[in-house]
Design an enzyme around this catalytic site. Structure first.
Site, mmCIF file in Angstrom:
data_model
loop_
_atom_site.group_PDB
_atom_site.id
_atom_site.type_symbol
_atom_site.label_atom_id
_atom_site.label_comp_id
_atom_site.label_asym_id
_atom_site.label_seq_id
_atom_site.Cartn_x
_atom_site.Cartn_y
_atom_site.Cartn_z
ATOM 1 N N GLU A 184 -18.550 26.532 -10.491
ATOM 2 C CA GLU A 184 -19.218 26.629 -9.675
ATOM 3 C C GLU A 184 -20.733 26.412 -10.117
ATOM 4 O O GLU A 184 -21.618 25.355 -9.205
ATOM 5 C CB GLU A 184 -19.195 27.579 -9.398
ATOM 6 N N ASP A 206 -10.264 34.047 -7.639
ATOM 7 C CA ASP A 206 -9.716 35.068 -7.930
ATOM 8 C C ASP A 206 -9.914 35.770 -7.041
ATOM 9 O O ASP A 206 -10.418 37.356 -6.872
ATOM 10 C CB ASP A 206 -10.675 35.683 -8.992
#
Length: 979
Positions: free
Chosen positions: A493, A651
């Site tokens: 990211e 996640d």
């Protein structure tokens, strides 16, 4: 040179003495761990192995204060923050020039600059371009050409094409400058800035549009949220590493929305219209959805708006996706079932998982490796003790011989060698130094992060040709160790556990690892666990106390560090609404003042990092394996990422509500142009149980990407560990594999025109306003309705069968017509292990007998399932090819039913080696007098008058050349007009 890590050499005695304290703690904790395991074993009833994960040796950890930073109060939540719409003057237009292709004009500031959240620009340039009949671009830039614009060589902007009859109208007022976009066919105003001011500062842009009452918006991701967004939220775009927070920014940035309107006069509107709006920007931003307005508040750059006219939701999605880059066509095996776990600690673990899946007769296509395979979590290495290259070579030979595949993880952070330890040699790092590929601080020193291996550097993928060369070299060297079939791009990211640069002085602490998993197995279980699992797992309470987050105002001593053009990029004056866990823009990710090699700051391109890494990996694959489709799975995404990679939701947690959220997650990414998407089935964090995992394994089988994956501190959750999960998985995977020709055709359709692979009910039934919120059911393509159980402790599920009274649905399992009122919420039986599926009348599904792998399945006989509509018609298609990047041979088959005849016509040279064995036709209202092909083929057929099913079978025994080439007609009703 191979990238096997050279291990540091230690004197064994001095090493042991220096670690006595650590080893004593390890012995104590291990003893406690053994007691914990024994306690758990007394209460656990598990099919194969204990639920408690293996403990891990302790490692040196870095100081937690490195993640500290100054908390920023979001401006939108600060009642005392200045309101730009009230204080700024806006702009007026002059020198307007109209052409056949658009409009240009100067925009002049209409008063004294306000300079609230940056420096106002006095003069702007307006460019309105009629890009296509259905696409309009409104672009506003500063006249000084200072503000950042995404270059085409990084991410291509939508390209203007030939247009002859624009379906839109761009209109404007001169003073003040305001504009609105209208659909010509019905006069509907799609975007309307009248009554609001345009604000254009170097660190703050604002444009606002009026919205219809109770508007229906979708998109604006990546975010965990219901599919329909509502009209009272703020959506922040700033890519960061957070484990699936609810309703907050996370891994990707997609500033595009789809709007569906059912009309101002809801009673008179008989159909809906949809359009899409895309703000092409890589900057951080807030998008404010309010009851009457939508506002963009962007931290810099330009205003670059694209409008897509639709008219239907699917058309608007197609238009958007086609403009940003059509999705990559994946290899066939990608559609199989994948298994991963952080915690497969050696080659034997991988081999055992593959073996146990086969023994349980649960089809497995791909085995993955998380961080475990690396030497001390370092990319491009193997832990030679547990994943010796020779052992890996033998294992992957066995795997590939069985038509199965292997995908390892690659993280974005590159371990930085310890400069005070000459034995701490890590070739990829030094190769990167030699090529000057790493992101820098403003003073040109290395920007240092902290990720799994310790202190790291970060490759600069932005317009740095050396980084591509380095990645190709790394891939080539790694391929001599591991015959991988794709890569899993994680933590991109980008993720780091420091807030700001950790500092070059920390490198002497390497190797360092932030987290220590010793003695910390998860005790978190799904909702309802205490009721359903009293004898199948630990008796644990899954409830957790929720700590309130206190959000103080910005500290008065927040540093002001201006860049070369006078911006405070680390702490900009306007603070976007980040997730509460984040202190500021640098939390969990790179600092905004990171400097790339061409001088561009991370502040301007942060949301592009994962995109540029993915594009680099894709190009590297093509360099090493020309004309073979690369397989990449990326966590971070940006508009256009689908052209290079698939995506998973990151996640998540082993909770029923996360399973429910997986549906809007996947549907949203159909809007974003990344159709091959899924989530961690059974959940990543926390412990699953047999009920949740059984339900989720069945749901996952109907999402485009299907992988079971969880973390190291959670119990293992392979599908074979509970008998109920194993049985549910076998049923679901067999259905998925039987539909592989259909899935592959859906992927092809997404690849050529952006059509979603899975669809919201509202997209397929645009006349039914009641479906605008529906996201607990969905469709695979247009033909299969999926109604999963999404909550614990139930044996029924509620759902609707959409459409008018003339729409027919058939039960997947017995092929009978479902006799319930269309559009009415009904209750269906759903015992554990059963997922409700229905086939839509008017569909033709290509199918195959399922095998253990996708390769085996493709060798089995073909079948057609024809589900007739109430008018006795149906249609479908098949696409197949040789799976090359640019296929040399393809086959397109079109299938239609009308007037009691099934017509099949094909084009292309790809040869199907399997035979057509069976055709099942649902909804034949009376027994035919004769059934025949138009070629001299013997037809064996049967008709069931109760179920109204016509079956043509044993066709493979008589397959002639026409049937093999898919050019034939089957007729069953020409002598019986009643059908």
């Amino acid at each position: 040179m191979h990238y096997t890590q050279l291990r540091p050499v230690h004197n064994r005695w001095s090493y042991a003495i220096s670690n006595v304290k650590e080893n004593l703690w390890f012995i104590l904790l291990s003893s406690l761990g053994i007691l914990f395991i024994l306690y758990g074993a007394a209460f656990a009833v598990v099919t194969f192995t204990p639920l408690v994960p293996s403990f891990i040796s302790p490692k040196q950890t870095s100081a937690p204060d490195l993640a500290d930073g100054i908390r920023q109060w979001p401006t939108v939540d600060n009642a005392s923050a200045p309101i730009a719409q009230e204080l700024c003057p806006g702009y007026y237009s002059e020198n307007v020039v109209r052409t056949t292709n658009g409009i240009t004009a100067w925009l002049r500031i209409a008063g004294q600059p306000c300079n609230i959240y940056g420096k106002d620009y006095n003069d702007l340039i307006l460019n309105v371009t009629y890009q296509t009949d259905n696409r309009l671009n409104v672009r506003i830039t500063d006249s000084e050409d200072i503000q950042y614009v995404i270059p085409d060589d990084v991410a291509k902007a939508p390209v203007a094409e030939t247009n002859t009859a624009q379906k839109y109208e761009f209109e404007y007022n001169t003073q003040p400058f305001e504009f609105w976009v209208t659909r010509r066919s019905d006069g509907d105003i799609l975007f309307d800035t009248r009554g609001t001011k345009l604000i254009f500062e170097d660190q703050y842009l604002e444009v606002m549009t009026k919205m219809e009452p109770n508007y229906n918006l979708y998109g604006l991701g990546e975010v965990i949220h219901e599919l329909r967004l509502g009209n009272n939220l703020t959506r922040a775009m700033w890519a960061t590493d957070l484990s699936n927070p609810i309703d907050s920014n996370m891994y990707g940035s997609h500033p595009v929305y789809l709007e569906t309107r059912y009309g101002g006069d809801l009673q008179s509107r008989t159909t809906s219209t949809s359009h899409a709006v895309f703000l092409r920007s890589s900057h951080g931003m807030d998008v404010l959805l309010r009851p009457e307005t939508l506002s963009y508040r962007v931290l810099g750059g330009i205003i670059d708006l694209y409008f897509y006219l639709g008219d239907t939701a699917i058309q608007a999605i197609q238009q958007y996706v086609s403009s940003i880059g059509l999705p990559a066509m994946q290899q066939y095996w990608v559609l199989g079932f994948h298994q991963c776990r952080w915690g497969y600690k050696n080659v034997n673990d991988l081999r055992d998982v593959v073996k146990l899946y086969r023994e349980a007769n649960i089809p497995l296509e791909v085995i993955w490796s998380d961080l475990d395979y690396m030497y001390q979590y370092r990319d491009w290495t193997l832990d030679e003790k547990n994943f010796h290259p020779d052992e890996m070579h033998h294992f992957l030979e066995e795997l590939h011989a069985n038509n199965q595949y292997y995908v390892p993880i690659i993280d974005a952070g590159i371990y930085a060698g310890n400069p005070t330890n000459l034995s701490d040699v890590y070739d990829p790092y030094t190769a990167g130094l030699d090529k000057s590929i790493y992101a820098l601080n403003p003073d040109s020193s290395l920007y240092i992060g902290n990720v799994w291996p310790g202190y790291t550097t970060f490759p600069d993928f932005y317009r740095n040709a050396n980084t591509l060369k380095w990645w190709i070299e790394a891939m080539r060297n790694f391929s001599t160790l591991v015959d991988y079939d794709g890569f899993w791009l994680d933590m991109n990211e980008i993720s780091t556990f420091c807030t700001g640069s950790c500092g070059n002085d920390k490198l002497s602490d390497n190797p360092s690892c932030l987290f220590d998993f010793v003695g910390s197995p998860s005790t978190d279980y799904p909702e309802g666990f205490n009721v359903t699992n009293s004898t199948e797992g630990f008796h644990a309470d899954s409830a957790k106390a929720v700590m309130a987050q206190i959000m103080p105002a910005v500290a008065p001593d927040a540093p002001v560090q201006l860049d070369k053009i006078g911006r405070n990029v680390n702490y900009p004056p306007y603070k976007i609404k980040l997730a509460e866990e984040l202190l500021n823009l640098a939390s969990h990710t790179l600092s905004p003042n990171v400097t790339h090699h061409d001088g561009t700051l991370e502040y301007d391109i942060h949301n592009l990092y994962a995109y540029t890494e993915t594009m680099t990996a894709y190009k590297s694959f093509l360099e090493l394996r020309p004309n073979k489709r690369p397989f990449l799975l990326t966590r971070g995404t940006f508009p256009g990422s689908g052209s290079y990679a698939a995506h998973w939701g990151g996640d998540n947690s082993s909770k029923f509500y996360y399973m429910a959220f997986s549906i809007p997650q996947v549907l949203s990414f159909q809007i974003f142009g990344i159709p091959v998407v899924g989530v961690d089935t059974c959940g990543f964090g926390g412990n699953t149980d047999f009920e949740l995992c059984a339900r989720w394994m069945q749901l996952g089988a109907f999402l485009p990407f299907y992988r079971n994956h969880n973390e190291i501190t959670s119990i293992p959750q392979e599908a074979y560990r509970w008998s109920s999960v194993a049985e549910a998985s076998r049923i679901a995977i067999n259905i998925r594999y039987s539909l592989l020709p259909y899935w592959y055709t859906l992927m092809y359709r997404a690849h050529v025109d952006g059509t979603p692979m899975v669809r919201a009910l509202a997209w397929e039934f645009p006349n039914e306003e009641a479906l605008k919120d529906a996201d607990r059911q969905f469709l695979v393509g247009s033909a299969i309705l999926v109604t999963p159980v999404l909550e614990p402790l139930v044996t029924t599920v509620n759902g609707v069968f959409p459409g008018s009274r003339n729409d027919i649905w058939y039960d997947w399992y017995n092929y009978t017509k479902i006799e319930v009122p269309n559009g009415k919420n009904v209750t269906m039986d759903a015992p554990l292990g059963h997922i409700n599926l229905a086939v839509r009348g008017g569909s033709i599904l290509p199918m195959q007998e399922p095998g253990y792998t996708t390769t085996e399945t493709r060798k089995n006989s073909l079948k057609l399932l024809v589900a007739l509509s109430s008018e006795g018609v149906a249609q479908g298609e098949i696409y197949l090819d040789d799976e090359a990047l640019v296929p040399a041979s393809t086959l397109n088959v079109e299938m239609t039913v009308a007037d009691g005849s099934l017509s099949v016509r094909s084009r292309g040279k790809f040869v199907i080696t399997t035979m057509l064995s069976k055709i099942t036709i649902l909804g034949v209202t009376s027994k035919p007098k004769r059934v025949h092909f138009d070629s001299p083929v013997v037809v064996n057929w049967a008709y069931d008058e109760t179920s109204r099913i016509l079956t043509i079978f044993d066709i493979d025994k008589f397959n002639g050349s026409d049937l093999k080439s898919f050019n034939w007609t089957l007729t069953w009703a020409e002598s019986d007009t009643s059908t």
